[in-house]
Write a protein that holds these residues in place. Structure first.
Motif, short mmCIF file in Angstrom:
data_model
loop_
_atom_site.label_atom_id
_atom_site.label_comp_id
_atom_site.label_asym_id
_atom_site.label_seq_id
_atom_site.Cartn_x
_atom_site.Cartn_y
_atom_site.Cartn_z
N THR A 126 0.83 -1.21 0.00
CA THR A 126 0.00 0.00 0.00
C THR A 126 0.86 1.26 0.00
O THR A 126 0.60 2.21 -0.75
CB THR A 126 -0.92 0.01 1.24
OG1 THR A 126 -1.76 -1.14 1.21
CG2 THR A 126 -1.78 1.26 1.25
N ALA A 127 1.90 1.27 0.84
CA ALA A 127 2.78 2.42 0.90
C ALA A 127 3.48 2.66 -0.43
O ALA A 127 3.62 3.80 -0.89
CB ALA A 127 3.82 2.23 2.01
N THR A 128 3.90 1.57 -1.08
CA THR A 128 4.58 1.69 -2.37
C THR A 128 3.65 2.28 -3.42
O THR A 128 4.04 3.15 -4.21
CB THR A 128 5.07 0.31 -2.85
OG1 THR A 128 6.00 -0.21 -1.89
CG2 THR A 128 5.76 0.43 -4.20
N LEU A 129 2.40 1.84 -3.45
CA LEU A 129 1.43 2.35 -4.42
C LEU A 129 1.12 3.82 -4.17
O LEU A 129 0.99 4.61 -5.12
CB LEU A 129 0.16 1.51 -4.39
CG LEU A 129 0.29 0.08 -4.93
CD1 LEU A 129 -1.01 -0.68 -4.74
CD2 LEU A 129 0.68 0.11 -6.41
N ILE A 130 1.00 4.20 -2.89
CA ILE A 130 0.73 5.61 -2.57
C ILE A 130 1.88 6.50 -3.01
O ILE A 130 1.70 7.53 -3.67
CB ILE A 130 0.47 5.78 -1.06
CG1 ILE A 130 -0.85 5.10 -0.67
CG2 ILE A 130 0.42 7.27 -0.70
CD1 ILE A 130 -1.12 5.10 0.82
#
Length: 210
Positions: A148-152
């Motif tokens: 999730t952090a990578t996508l954000i």
């Protein structure tokens, strides 16, 4: 992630986006055909950056980094593609510069082609994926999902890159429109095509160690 963390990351993305690279020269080349085509290439590049973030999130980029041969193959393909874009620019320079008398927009490459080349150019640049591998862990909170952090963060990078390239496209297209000189358009087109070709050759040279 705090607002301060996101701002710092966005600032880093902006600095990287402002560093001339394949995407910048590609957008410049298409901007000579009108701002819309440059913006289309910029949008493709931004989407390609987001795709790399998704690849990192599922572990594909880490897999490429773990297998140097696969990474080198991707670099070779990317280098060849840049050379193709550069040579194509030279061969079709006469179709880039004419101005459409009815719309005032330069005729030539379609929006889809510009958008497609923006995506492909970014996807064939493994440095984008390696950037996410190296930088994202430093900004992702320990208590959050890595994917999730990578996508954000990838979305932020894609937006920042798109906005910067959009500015480059609009300014370049406006400058060409202001000059209104076919010879200047041909010179700028040749320079951007030469830059793409040189980047492709440099990529292949780095691969072979020459």
């Amino acid at each position: 992630m705090s607002a301060a963390t996101l701002l710092v990351f966005a600032g880093l993305c902006l600095l990287l986006a402002m560093t001339p690279g394949p995407d910048t020269f590609l957008v410049l080349r298409y901007s000579l055909s009108g701002a819309r085509r440059g913006i289309a290439a910029a949008a493709g590049s931004g989407l390609g950056s987001l795709a790399w973030a998704g690849a990192v999130a599922v572990g594909l980029a880490a897999l490429l980094a773990a297998y140097p041969t696969a990474l080198q193959i991707l670099k070779v393909i990317g280098g060849i593609y840049l050379i193709y874009l550069g040579i194509s620019g030279f061969l079709h320079r006469d179709t880039i510069t004419p101005v459409d008398a009815e719309t005032g927009e330069r005729s030539g490459t379609r929006l889809w082609a510009a958008f497609r080349d923006g995506i492909v150019s970014c996807l064939l640049n493994p440095k984008v994926g390696l950037f996410f591998l190296a930088v994202v862990p430093q900004f992702a909170p320990a208590d959050s999902s890595p994917a999730t952090a990578t996508l954000i963060l990838g979305a932020i990078d894609g937006v920042v890159a798109f906005v910067w390239l959009l500015v480059v496209s609009v300014v370049a297209a406006a400058a060409v429109q202001w000059l209104r000189r076919p010879r200047v358009g041909r010179i700028l087109g040749n320079l951007s095509s030469a830059a793409l070709t040189a980047l492709g050759v440099a990529t292949l040279s780095a691969r072979t160690g020459t």
